[in-house]
Write an enzyme that holds these catalytic residues in place. Structure first.
Site, mmCIF file in Angstrom:
data_model
loop_
_atom_site.group_PDB
_atom_site.id
_atom_site.type_symbol
_atom_site.label_atom_id
_atom_site.label_comp_id
_atom_site.label_asym_id
_atom_site.label_seq_id
_atom_site.Cartn_x
_atom_site.Cartn_y
_atom_site.Cartn_z
ATOM 1 N N GLU A 49 -2.810 7.731 -4.336
ATOM 2 C CA GLU A 49 -2.845 6.432 -3.675
ATOM 3 C C GLU A 49 -2.600 5.328 -4.695
ATOM 4 O O GLU A 49 -3.243 5.312 -5.749
ATOM 5 C CB GLU A 49 -4.201 6.212 -2.993
ATOM 6 C CG GLU A 49 -4.262 4.953 -2.149
ATOM 7 C CD GLU A 49 -5.661 4.701 -1.586
ATOM 8 O OE1 GLU A 49 -6.605 4.478 -2.386
ATOM 9 O OE2 GLU A 49 -5.824 4.746 -0.353
ATOM 10 N N TYR A 67 0.857 -1.190 0.000
ATOM 11 C CA TYR A 67 0.000 0.000 0.000
ATOM 12 C C TYR A 67 0.890 1.236 0.000
ATOM 13 O O TYR A 67 1.863 1.321 0.754
ATOM 14 C CB TYR A 67 -0.912 0.038 1.241
ATOM 15 C CG TYR A 67 -1.700 1.331 1.305
ATOM 16 C CD1 TYR A 67 -2.961 1.420 0.714
ATOM 17 C CD2 TYR A 67 -1.170 2.475 1.910
ATOM 18 C CE1 TYR A 67 -3.660 2.611 0.726
ATOM 19 C CE2 TYR A 67 -1.858 3.670 1.925
ATOM 20 C CZ TYR A 67 -3.108 3.736 1.327
ATOM 21 O OH TYR A 67 -3.796 4.915 1.328
#
Ligand code: GDP
Ligand code: MN
Length: 390
Positions: free
Chosen positions: A197, A109
């Site tokens: 992101e 992530y």
């Protein structure tokens, strides 16, 4: 302002982030052609909506043949996808992204956000990608690494290396990660982003770092100087009420009640919404028409409020300092006539030219309910709602 995954991938790739090769499709047939153009024997077909969590609700699929790409795409087009992030009624799928499938060894992530506490860009990264950050923060908070970037220095190489090591990366992957981090930082900074992101950022079986998903959102207040970003706006992904208001330069926020509000000044708008609550009602929206409201602008505000079919009464509350009550009154009368209004309208005017404003409303012969005070206006609006069947 949000953009689509494929747009974010294009921007990030321009700064040096490795992304899979892919192509955009506006129809199932085109999705099939894209797969053929790309070649290979496995593709990922992805609904392009302004939301994550698509995988969980059938918006992303690994396909093994051109026919499977086409038939899965056919199920996506025109569908409303409801994800954890969209809520009801979900977001419509009008574009589909087809890319060559990657062999995943590990999912990471990576997020860049604005940390309001330090007033700096902050990196959040985890060795457990794939999950949404909200779930990660609850289920595996220890896996999260945070790093704040000094704007005067930028993201230093040693910082990037440190973060790569803390994610457990080794050898050549550390250098790849440094490149990805620096690229994301520059993309964020150079475009006035609010968020970047990549989830998941994967390590493939052959050891390459690749961004399989990408999300970017931008500071709306900076769009005036980022025309290349502003043109990526997709109204099909926005609340229809809010995008029409934005087109007209009105500050509008859609809410769930039935009392439509047209008010000047954000403070007065908030106070009016409180007063509506106190009188037992629910506002349908926040709307600030601003200082120099011309009759045309008032009429536009009416049109915006009326795009919400839940609205059963309209409350106009104007305290005219810079504004002029007679202008506002003319706008109300115009809107009433031109929009063929049938809903009750409560108007409270105060301030500059208030007498002239009231006179215009009275002489119009329209069934407008006049109110003197804020409390009065809210009570009239609540009382004017059609009685709901018990
Ligand atoms: P999201 O659910 O909206 O965040 O969409 P993602 O783009 O993150 O895709 C959801 C999931 O699909 C990812 O977390 C991956 O596990 C999987 N996925 C996406 N692309 C590929 C791929 O190329 N190969 C494989 N095997 N899985 C993929
Ligand atoms: Mn994702």
């Amino acid at each position: 302002m949000d953009i689509h995954e494929y747009q974010a991938k294009e921007i990030l790739a321009g700064f040096g982030v490795p992304v899979p090769r892919g192509g955009l499709a506006y129809s199932p047939e085109q999705a099939g052609y894209r797969a053929r153009e790309l070649g290979g024997d496995a593709w990922v077909v992805k609904a392009q909506i302004h939301s994550g969590g698509r995988g969980e609700v059938g918006g992303v699929k690994l396909c093994r043949s051109e026919e499977e790409v086409r038939s899965f795409a056919a199920t996506l087009f025109g569908r409303q996808l409801v994800t954890k992030q969209t809520g009801e009624p979900g977001k419509g799928v009008y574009r589909v992204w087809v890319e060559g499938a990657s062999d995943i060894a590990q999912e990471l992530y990576l997020g860049f956000v604005l940390d309001r506490k330090t007033e700096r860009i902050m990196i959040v990264a985890s060795s457990h990608g794939g999950m949404e950050i909200e779930d990660l923060a609850v289920e595996d908070p220890d896996s999260l690494h945070r790093m704040v970037i000094d704007p005067a220095v930028g993201l230093a190489e040693f910082q990037a290396r440190e973060l790569a090591f803390s994610l457990g990366l080794k050898g050549g992957q550390v250098a790849q990660m440094v490149k990805v981090l620096r690229a994301c930082y520059r993309a964020y900074r150079d475009h006035d982003a609010m968020m970047v992101e990549i989830n998941p950022l994967v390590v493939t079986r052959t050891g390459e770092l690749v961004a399989l998903d990408a999300k970017m959102s931008f500071d709306t207040n900076a769009l005036y100087r980022r025309p290349e970003i502003a043109q990526l706006r997709d109204p099909s992904q926005e609340d229809a009420r809010e995008s029409s208001a934005a087109d007209n330069g009105l500050a509008y926020v859609g809410l769930t009640g039935d009392i439509g509000c047209i008010i000047n000044g954000a403070g007065l708008a908030m106070a009016t919404m409180d007063m509506i609550h106190l009188s037992g009602g629910e506002p349908a929206n926040f709307l600030d028409i601003g200082g120099g409201a011309s009759p045309e602008r008032v009429a536009t505000a009416f049109r915006t409020v009326l795009t919400d079919t839940n609205v059963s009464v309209i409350l106009v509350n104007i305290f005219a300092g810079i504004n002029r009550c007679d202008w506002v009154a003319e706008g109300v009368v115009q809107a009433y006539r031109n929009e063929g209004l049938t809903l009750p309208v409560v108007v409270r005017l105060a301030g500059t030219n208030v007498e002239a404003g009231r006179k215009i409303l009275e002489e119009s012969g329209l069934p407008i309910i006049a109110a003197d005070t804020l409390a009065d206006a809210a009570e009239h609006a609540v009382a004017a709602r059609p009685k709901l069947a018990a």
